[in-house]
Scaffold this motif. Structure first.
Motif, PDB file in Angstrom:
ATOM      1  N   SER A 134       3.833  15.138   9.041  1.00  0.00           N
ATOM      2  CA  SER A 134       4.104  16.360   8.283  1.00  0.00           C
ATOM      3  C   SER A 134       5.498  16.363   7.660  1.00  0.00           C
ATOM      4  CB  SER A 134       3.922  17.589   9.175  1.00  0.00           C
ATOM      5  OG  SER A 134       4.957  17.656  10.138  1.00  0.00           O
ATOM      6  N   ARG A 135       6.413  15.577   8.171  1.00  0.00           N
ATOM      7  CA  ARG A 135       7.780  15.535   7.650  1.00  0.00           C
ATOM      8  C   ARG A 135       7.979  14.501   6.535  1.00  0.00           C
ATOM      9  NH1 ARG A 135      11.961  17.372  11.150  1.00  0.00           N
ATOM     10  NH2 ARG A 135      11.122  18.476  12.923  1.00  0.00           N
ATOM     11  N   LEU A 136       6.989  13.668   6.314  1.00  0.00           N
ATOM     12  CA  LEU A 136       7.144  12.581   5.352  1.00  0.00           C
ATOM     13  C   LEU A 136       6.719  12.979   3.950  1.00  0.00           C
ATOM     14  CD1 LEU A 136       5.753   9.656   7.517  1.00  0.00           C
ATOM     15  CD2 LEU A 136       8.133  10.312   7.156  1.00  0.00           C
ATOM     16  N   LYS A 137       7.425  12.423   2.958  1.00  0.00           N
ATOM     17  CA  LYS A 137       7.054  12.615   1.554  1.00  0.00           C
ATOM     18  C   LYS A 137       6.243  11.436   1.059  1.00  0.00           C
ATOM     19  CE  LYS A 137      10.950  15.485   0.323  1.00  0.00           C
ATOM     20  NZ  LYS A 137      12.218  15.560  -0.361  1.00  0.00           N
ATOM     21  N   SER A 138       6.613  10.241   1.492  1.00  0.00           N
ATOM     22  CA  SER A 138       5.864   9.060   1.077  1.00  0.00           C
ATOM     23  C   SER A 138       5.987   7.987   2.134  1.00  0.00           C
ATOM     24  CB  SER A 138       6.390   8.530  -0.264  1.00  0.00           C
ATOM     25  OG  SER A 138       7.666   7.950  -0.099  1.00  0.00           O
ATOM     26  N   ILE A 156       0.869  -1.168   0.000  1.00  0.00           N
ATOM     27  CA  ILE A 156       0.000   0.000   0.000  1.00  0.00           C
ATOM     28  C   ILE A 156       0.912   1.226   0.000  1.00  0.00           C
ATOM     29  CG2 ILE A 156      -1.718   1.304   1.314  1.00  0.00           C
ATOM     30  CD1 ILE A 156      -2.425  -1.417   2.672  1.00  0.00           C
ATOM     31  N   SER A 157       0.668   2.134  -0.934  1.00  0.00           N
ATOM     32  CA  SER A 157       1.426   3.384  -0.989  1.00  0.00           C
ATOM     33  C   SER A 157       0.548   4.515  -0.485  1.00  0.00           C
ATOM     34  CB  SER A 157       1.870   3.687  -2.418  1.00  0.00           C
ATOM     35  OG  SER A 157       2.754   2.693  -2.864  1.00  0.00           O
ATOM     36  N   VAL A 158       1.114   5.333   0.393  1.00  0.00           N
ATOM     37  CA  VAL A 158       0.394   6.492   0.916  1.00  0.00           C
ATOM     38  C   VAL A 158       1.064   7.726   0.325  1.00  0.00           C
ATOM     39  CG1 VAL A 158      -0.334   7.722   2.996  1.00  0.00           C
ATOM     40  CG2 VAL A 158      -0.099   5.231   3.043  1.00  0.00           C
ATOM     41  N   SER A 159       0.321   8.447  -0.488  1.00  0.00           N
ATOM     42  CA  SER A 159       0.864   9.609  -1.185  1.00  0.00           C
ATOM     43  C   SER A 159       0.938  10.823  -0.261  1.00  0.00           C
ATOM     44  CB  SER A 159      -0.022   9.948  -2.383  1.00  0.00           C
ATOM     45  OG  SER A 159      -1.272  10.441  -1.918  1.00  0.00           O
ATOM     46  N   PRO A 160       1.712  11.844  -0.663  1.00  0.00           N
ATOM     47  CA  PRO A 160       1.754  13.078   0.129  1.00  0.00           C
ATOM     48  C   PRO A 160       0.361  13.699   0.311  1.00  0.00           C
ATOM     49  CG  PRO A 160       3.535  13.059  -1.464  1.00  0.00           C
ATOM     50  CD  PRO A 160       2.663  11.872  -1.767  1.00  0.00           C
ATOM     51  N   LYS A 161      -0.472  13.607  -0.711  1.00  0.00           N
ATOM     52  CA  LYS A 161      -1.831  14.161  -0.626  1.00  0.00           C
ATOM     53  C   LYS A 161      -2.640  13.423   0.451  1.00  0.00           C
ATOM     54  CE  LYS A 161      -5.348  16.613  -2.034  1.00  0.00           C
ATOM     55  NZ  LYS A 161      -5.487  17.949  -1.535  1.00  0.00           N
ATOM     56  N   THR A 207       5.651  -7.263   8.156  1.00  0.00           N
ATOM     57  CA  THR A 207       5.361  -5.896   7.728  1.00  0.00           C
ATOM     58  C   THR A 207       6.661  -5.142   7.460  1.00  0.00           C
ATOM     59  OG1 THR A 207       3.419  -5.870   9.158  1.00  0.00           O
ATOM     60  CG2 THR A 207       4.174  -3.749   8.341  1.00  0.00           C
ATOM     61  N   VAL A 208       6.652  -4.373   6.376  1.00  0.00           N
ATOM     62  CA  VAL A 208       7.690  -3.386   6.102  1.00  0.00           C
ATOM     63  C   VAL A 208       6.979  -2.046   6.062  1.00  0.00           C
ATOM     64  CG1 VAL A 208       9.317  -2.452   4.405  1.00  0.00           C
ATOM     65  CG2 VAL A 208       9.111  -4.914   4.674  1.00  0.00           C
ATOM     66  N   ILE A 209       7.483  -1.083   6.807  1.00  0.00           N
ATOM     67  CA  ILE A 209       6.990   0.283   6.686  1.00  0.00           C
ATOM     68  C   ILE A 209       8.174   1.103   6.204  1.00  0.00           C
ATOM     69  CG2 ILE A 209       5.934   2.258   7.832  1.00  0.00           C
ATOM     70  CD1 ILE A 209       4.751   0.308   9.867  1.00  0.00           C
ATOM     71  N   ASN A 210       8.006   1.728   5.062  1.00  0.00           N
ATOM     72  CA  ASN A 210       9.089   2.444   4.386  1.00  0.00           C
ATOM     73  C   ASN A 210       8.704   3.922   4.274  1.00  0.00           C
ATOM     74  OD1 ASN A 210      10.812   1.753   1.227  1.00  0.00           O
ATOM     75  ND2 ASN A 210      11.258   3.236   2.772  1.00  0.00           N
ATOM     76  N   PHE A 211       9.459   4.776   4.972  1.00  0.00           N
ATOM     77  CA  PHE A 211       9.210   6.219   4.938  1.00  0.00           C
ATOM     78  C   PHE A 211      10.297   6.905   4.121  1.00  0.00           C
ATOM     79  CE2 PHE A 211       7.731   4.928   9.229  1.00  0.00           C
ATOM     80  CZ  PHE A 211       6.405   5.321   9.137  1.00  0.00           C
ATOM     81  N   THR A 212       9.917   7.909   3.358  1.00  0.00           N
ATOM     82  CA  THR A 212      10.880   8.826   2.764  1.00  0.00           C
ATOM     83  C   THR A 212      10.451  10.230   3.151  1.00  0.00           C
ATOM     84  OG1 THR A 212       9.660   9.019   0.667  1.00  0.00           O
ATOM     85  CG2 THR A 212      11.375   7.316   0.794  1.00  0.00           C
ATOM     86  N   GLY A 213      11.420  11.125   3.267  1.00  0.00           N
ATOM     87  CA  GLY A 213      11.077  12.499   3.619  1.00  0.00           C
ATOM     88  C   GLY A 213      12.198  13.206   4.342  1.00  0.00           C
ATOM     89  N   ASP A 214      11.823  14.233   5.074  1.00  0.00           N
ATOM     90  CA  ASP A 214      12.747  15.085   5.807  1.00  0.00           C
ATOM     91  C   ASP A 214      12.852  14.568   7.234  1.00  0.00           C
ATOM     92  OD1 ASP A 214      14.241  17.206   6.843  1.00  0.00           O
ATOM     93  OD2 ASP A 214      12.482  18.467   7.114  1.00  0.00           O
ATOM     94  N   MET A 215      13.872  13.770   7.479  1.00  0.00           N
ATOM     95  CA  MET A 215      13.995  13.147   8.794  1.00  0.00           C
ATOM     96  C   MET A 215      15.369  13.428   9.391  1.00  0.00           C
ATOM     97  SD  MET A 215      12.219   9.492   7.840  1.00  0.00           S
ATOM     98  CE  MET A 215      12.756   9.396   6.141  1.00  0.00           C
ATOM     99  N   ASN A 216      15.415  13.513  10.696  1.00  0.00           N
ATOM    100  CA  ASN A 216      16.677  13.630  11.413  1.00  0.00           C
ATOM    101  C   ASN A 216      16.621  12.665  12.595  1.00  0.00           C
ATOM    102  OD1 ASN A 216      15.161  14.900  13.448  1.00  0.00           O
ATOM    103  ND2 ASN A 216      15.579  16.925  12.612  1.00  0.00           N
TER     104      ASN A 216
END
Length: 168
Positions: free
Chosen positions: A68-72, A40-45, A138-147
């Protein structure tokens, strides 16, 4: 000569695109045709909608800041053969140690979790959480602005307290 140059440029473009592929997409490509795995892909929208309508002011976990920091976000799961899928995902991440580094892990009976990150310079651009609980995978894969502060907040939200206390 011109044709050779165009071929080299095309191959370089394909190689660059392949390198940018996120973990979940790569994992699913390796399991193409496997009917037990679902992605399942969760889009920025969609994340924006969750923030606007789903979380609201009652957010005590910090989930609004995380989203709010995630892109996908991609979620891969299977209801059976969790151990097999988990081992393969873990091997895949470790095999790509130049790309992913292990940030945290725990093993509690039949509950296994690994968190890997991919960094670009000083920024974390991808986080991969692998989890197997019994037969579930389960794999949860985040992309975005993370620190790292963001990762600690996420880990606090997603990893059981008993496992966190051993890591901290």
């Amino acid at each position: 000569m011109r044709r050779t140059w165009l071929t080299v440029c095309l191959l370089a473009l394909i190689a660059t695109g392949t390198q940018a592929q996120d973990f979940a997409s790569r994992y699913m490509a390796e399991h193409e045709g496997d009917s037990l795995l679902h992605c399942i892909s969760v889009s920025p929208k969609m994340m924006e909608e969750i923030l606007d309508h789903g979380i609201g002011e009652n957010d005590t976990t910090g989930m609004a800041d995380i989203i709010s920091r995630l892109k996908s976000m991609q979620i891969v799961n299977a209801g059976r053969q969790g151990k097999t899928y988990f081992k393969h995902a873990e091997e895949m991440a470790r095999k790509n140690s130049a790309r992913f580094k292990e940030l945290a892990s725990y093993d509690e009976g039949k509950d296994h979790c690994r968190i890997f990150v991919r960094e670009h310079k000083t920024e974390i651009v991808e986080l991969v959480l692998l989890r197997q609980v019994g037969k579930q995978f389960t794999v949860i894969n985040f992309t975005g602005d993370m620190n790292h502060a963001f990762i600690r907040q996420l880990t606090h939200t997603m990893v059981p307290a008993a496992a966190r206390s051993r890591k901290e």
